[in-house]
Scaffold this motif. Structure first.
Motif, PDB file in Angstrom:
ATOM      1  N   GLY A 100       0.688  -1.183   0.137  1.00 34.15           N
ATOM      2  CA  GLY A 100       0.519  -0.095  -0.653  1.00 34.15           C
ATOM      3  C   GLY A 100       0.818   1.250  -0.285  1.00 34.15           C
ATOM      4  N   ALA A 101       0.054   2.115  -0.342  1.00 34.24           N
ATOM      5  CA  ALA A 101       1.000   3.595  -0.220  1.00 34.24           C
ATOM      6  C   ALA A 101       1.056   4.238   0.835  1.00 34.24           C
ATOM      7  CB  ALA A 101       0.387   4.794  -0.865  1.00 34.24           C
ATOM      8  N   LYS A 102       0.601   3.014   1.537  1.00 35.20           N
ATOM      9  CA  LYS A 102       1.275   4.574   3.114  1.00 35.20           C
ATOM     10  C   LYS A 102       2.769   3.089   3.932  1.00 35.20           C
ATOM     11  CE  LYS A 102      -0.500   5.040   8.164  1.00 35.20           C
ATOM     12  NZ  LYS A 102      -2.051   4.176   8.749  1.00 35.20           N
ATOM     13  N   SER A 203       6.412  11.950  -4.481  1.00 40.12           N
ATOM     14  CA  SER A 203       5.400  11.859  -5.146  1.00 40.12           C
ATOM     15  C   SER A 203       4.115  11.396  -5.147  1.00 40.12           C
ATOM     16  CB  SER A 203       5.505  12.851  -6.797  1.00 40.12           C
ATOM     17  OG  SER A 203       3.576  12.862  -6.966  1.00 40.12           O
ATOM     18  N   ASP A 204       2.808  11.413  -4.243  1.00 41.40           N
ATOM     19  CA  ASP A 204       1.893  10.579  -3.740  1.00 41.40           C
ATOM     20  C   ASP A 204       0.700  10.911  -4.725  1.00 41.40           C
ATOM     21  OD1 ASP A 204       0.947   9.127  -2.485  1.00 41.40           O
ATOM     22  OD2 ASP A 204       0.484  10.127  -0.136  1.00 41.40           O
ATOM     23  N   ASN A 205       0.780   9.781  -5.556  1.00 42.91           N
ATOM     24  CA  ASN A 205      -0.203   9.557  -6.460  1.00 42.91           C
ATOM     25  C   ASN A 205      -1.212   8.949  -6.022  1.00 42.91           C
ATOM     26  OD1 ASN A 205      -0.919  10.635  -8.807  1.00 42.91           O
ATOM     27  ND2 ASN A 205       0.829  10.351 -10.022  1.00 42.91           N
ATOM     28  N   HIS A 235       2.158   5.218  -5.669  1.00 36.97           N
ATOM     29  CA  HIS A 235       0.581   4.536  -6.782  1.00 36.97           C
ATOM     30  C   HIS A 235       0.040   3.418  -5.507  1.00 36.97           C
ATOM     31  CE1 HIS A 235       0.633   6.596 -10.296  1.00 36.97           C
ATOM     32  NE2 HIS A 235       2.351   6.899  -9.992  1.00 36.97           N
ATOM     33  N   SER A 236      -1.096   3.169  -5.930  1.00 33.47           N
ATOM     34  CA  SER A 236      -1.739   2.255  -5.017  1.00 33.47           C
ATOM     35  C   SER A 236      -2.959   1.710  -5.503  1.00 33.47           C
ATOM     36  CB  SER A 236      -2.484   2.814  -3.834  1.00 33.47           C
ATOM     37  OG  SER A 236      -3.276   2.533  -3.082  1.00 33.47           O
ATOM     38  N   PHE A 237      -2.991   0.581  -5.052  1.00 29.53           N
ATOM     39  CA  PHE A 237      -4.821   0.103  -5.689  1.00 29.53           C
ATOM     40  C   PHE A 237      -5.331   0.208  -5.437  1.00 29.53           C
ATOM     41  CE2 PHE A 237      -3.203  -2.522  -9.776  1.00 29.53           C
ATOM     42  CZ  PHE A 237      -1.521  -2.959  -9.126  1.00 29.53           C
ATOM     43  N   SER A 238      -5.273   0.786  -3.583  1.00 32.78           N
ATOM     44  CA  SER A 238      -6.282   0.921  -3.246  1.00 32.78           C
ATOM     45  C   SER A 238      -8.019   1.967  -3.366  1.00 32.78           C
ATOM     46  CB  SER A 238      -5.915   1.955  -1.395  1.00 32.78           C
ATOM     47  OG  SER A 238      -5.205   1.203  -0.520  1.00 32.78           O
ATOM     48  N   LYS A 239      -7.456   2.936  -3.473  1.00 30.37           N
ATOM     49  CA  LYS A 239      -8.327   3.867  -4.317  1.00 30.37           C
ATOM     50  C   LYS A 239      -9.083   3.016  -5.785  1.00 30.37           C
ATOM     51  CE  LYS A 239      -7.048   5.692  -1.160  1.00 30.37           C
ATOM     52  NZ  LYS A 239      -7.113   6.169   0.505  1.00 30.37           N
ATOM     53  N   TRP A 246      -6.618  -4.660   0.979  1.00 30.60           N
ATOM     54  CA  TRP A 246      -5.671  -6.000   0.306  1.00 30.60           C
ATOM     55  C   TRP A 246      -4.055  -5.377   0.547  1.00 30.60           C
ATOM     56  CZ3 TRP A 246      -7.502  -9.659  -3.806  1.00 30.60           C
ATOM     57  CH2 TRP A 246      -9.461  -9.468  -3.864  1.00 30.60           C
ATOM     58  N   ARG A 247      -3.882  -3.868   0.919  1.00 24.88           N
ATOM     59  CA  ARG A 247      -1.962  -3.061   1.341  1.00 24.88           C
ATOM     60  C   ARG A 247      -1.541  -4.065  -0.356  1.00 24.88           C
ATOM     61  NH1 ARG A 247      -3.358  -0.476   2.566  1.00 24.88           N
ATOM     62  NH2 ARG A 247      -1.483   0.357   3.018  1.00 24.88           N
ATOM     63  N   VAL A 248      -1.454  -3.405  -2.153  1.00 29.69           N
ATOM     64  CA  VAL A 248      -1.094  -3.404  -2.262  1.00 29.69           C
ATOM     65  C   VAL A 248      -0.203  -2.218  -3.464  1.00 29.69           C
ATOM     66  CG1 VAL A 248      -2.529  -4.689  -3.838  1.00 29.69           C
ATOM     67  CG2 VAL A 248      -0.492  -4.694  -4.933  1.00 29.69           C
TER      68      VAL A 248
HETATM   69  N1  PLP Z   1      -1.732   8.815   1.227  1.00 28.89           N
HETATM   70  C1  PLP Z   1      -2.679   9.299   1.024  1.00 28.89           C
HETATM   71  C2  PLP Z   1      -2.604  10.648   0.421  1.00 28.89           C
HETATM   72  C3  PLP Z   1      -4.081   8.563   1.283  1.00 28.89           C
HETATM   73  O1  PLP Z   1      -4.870   9.665   1.343  1.00 28.89           O
HETATM   74  C4  PLP Z   1      -4.101   7.410   1.757  1.00 28.89           C
HETATM   75  C5  PLP Z   1      -5.547   7.556   2.244  1.00 28.89           C
HETATM   76  O2  PLP Z   1      -5.230   7.744   2.497  1.00 28.89           O
HETATM   77  C6  PLP Z   1      -2.805   6.983   1.554  1.00 28.89           C
HETATM   78  C7  PLP Z   1      -1.510   7.346   0.799  1.00 28.89           C
HETATM   79  C8  PLP Z   1      -2.871   5.567   1.770  1.00 28.89           C
HETATM   80  O3  PLP Z   1      -3.199   4.586   0.428  1.00 28.89           O
HETATM   81  P1  PLP Z   1      -2.685   2.477   0.486  1.00 28.89           P
HETATM   82  O4  PLP Z   1      -3.487   2.645   1.386  1.00 28.89           O
HETATM   83  O5  PLP Z   1      -2.187   3.130  -0.617  1.00 28.89           O
HETATM   84  O6  PLP Z   1      -2.155   2.650   1.990  1.00 28.89           O
END
Ligand code: PLP
Length: 393
Positions: A100-102, A203-205, A235-239, A246-248
């Motif tokens: 995940g992006a986090k 850069s958080d996309n 990048h994230s698959f979350s959204k 799923w955390r990827v």
């Molecule tokens: N970056 C931003 C700006 C977010 O708002 C979020 C989650 O809300 C994340 C990262 C975390 O995303 P992920 O679920 O991929 O960890």
């Protein structure tokens, strides 16, 4: 027991606190509506679940994954990235899987900061940026995002001293919480600024696929010449596929940057479950992905327009979200603080929205409202907001 200063100096996570408040109110028997958190109410699409049924039963997916990410995952990402952003990436050296992006956001500061080093962070911003910089022993230099500048940082207003001190800068467009989008000209200025001051741009996309009009389709900083050498894009698959649980995700960037991150991550964790990587890779290429994306966009655009009408009728001030899930709304002038506004709204009407101060001092006169609840809950929430605002008048 003595806790580390790293822990004692870090405030509790904003959304954890909000969750605690929600539980406490529910315990009192209040029917709480939360429009606070950006977690899609819709399930992961069934074509993705079908892929998971297959991949999780394949024993080759059951062992430790490679630290960098599976070759087929990185190849699928490279292909998608080229099609989506027109940027060629080397799957072997310029892409890495993350949990995940986090995962990337919270660990990247450790790669670039030694204790006492400085980092630029946009204010307001996703709270994890500041927390992660703090954990790495870094010092935060906040760069305000104001409405008059389209919620983009004014790079010219950063003092040359701060710019030279900073080793990294977090940037996030589409932006949480303001929902602003950045054009290519901004990313070009940013890359020039970063090269001049020797700053690595993070850069958080994560919201690259959550937008409402074609004209606002987010771009990648990697499409700017020279960006690969000084930027990592997250990048994230979350959204994108309603896969928050799923955390990827993945990061992209030049070989040296990715390698440096790999050194850290291979010591910190053991990667993303291979079945999930393979599902994610196949989802990007799946014929149903485009339809799913279209439907998701239509759903959120409809919600956005409905919410915007109500907020406008109430005389609340906001910019129409161009991307992401959020409305960034000014609290009424009569209210002393965003915390008080949100606390009273919960106490009196059982509605939770997020106080802007949670995203940094520049958020003090705002609250954030998320559109990720079912339509009927959003409508009920808006009725409560209406009653609350009308009682103020
Ligand atoms: N970056 C931003 C700006 C977010 O708002 C979020 C989650 O809300 C994340 C990262 C975390 O995303 P992920 O679920 O991929 O960890």
């Amino acid at each position: 027991m003595q806790l580390s200063r790293r822990v004692t100096d870090t405030p509790p996570y904003l959304f954890h606190l909000i969750d605690e408040k929600r539980k406490a109110a529910q315990k009192k028997g209040i029917d709480v509506i939360s429009l606070a958190i950006g977690d899609p109410d819709q399930p992961t699409p069934s074509f993705v679940l079908d892929l998971m049924d297959e991949e999780m039963r394949d024993p080759r997916n059951h062992s430790y994954p490679s630290y960098k990410g599976e070759p087929d995952f990185c190849k699928a990402v490279a292909k998608w990235f080229d099609g989506r952003f027109g940027v060629e990436l080397d799957p072997e050296t310029e892409i890495m899987a993350v949990i995940g992006a986090k995962d990337a956001v919270s660990h990247l500061p450790f790669v670039f900061l030694d204790p006492g080093d400085s980092a630029l962070v946009t204010d307001p911003g996703y709270p994890v940026y500041e927390a992660a910089i703090g954990f790495a022993g870094g010092k935060v230099i906040r760069v305000p995002l104001v409405e008059e500048n389209g919620f983009l940082p004014d790079l010219g207003a950063i003092s040359p001293r701060d710019a030279d001190l900073a080793k990294i800068m977090f940037i996030n467009y589409p932006n949480n919480p303001t929902s602003a989008v950045a054009e290519k000209s901004f990313f070009q200025r940013l890359v020039t600024f970063a090269v001049k001051h020797d700053i690595v741009i993070l850069s958080d996309n994560a919201y690259s696929e959550v937008y409402f009009e074609k004209a606002d389709r987010p771009i990648s900083i990697m499409s700017v010449k020279g960006a690969k050498q000084i930027a990592i894009e997250i990048h994230s698959f979350s959204k994108t596929f309603n896969m928050t649980g799923w955390r990827v995700g993945f990061v992209t960037g030049g070989k040296d940057l990715i390698n440096a991150f790999l050194t850290l991550k291979s010591n910190f964790d053991s990667g993303v479950f291979m079945a999930i990587q393979r599902v994610a890779a196949r989802a990007l290429e799946h014929p149903e992905a485009a339809t799913f994306n279209k439907e998701r966009t239509a759903l959120f655009k409809n919600r956005r327009d409905r919410i915007a009408r109500v907020l406008t009728d109430l005389g609340l001030r906001f910019q129409l979200p161009r991307a992401s899930y959020y409305f960034w709304v000014r609290i009424p002038d009569s209210y002393p603080s965003s915390v008080e506004f949100c606390a009273n709204l919960l106490e009196e009407k059982g509605l939770i929205v997020t106080p802007g101060i949670g995203y940094g001092p520049s958020g003090e006169r705002f609250f954030r409202l998320s559109m990720t609840s079912p339509d009927e809950r959003i409508d009920q929430g808006l009725e409560r907001l209406k009653a609350f605002i009308k009682e103020l008048l």
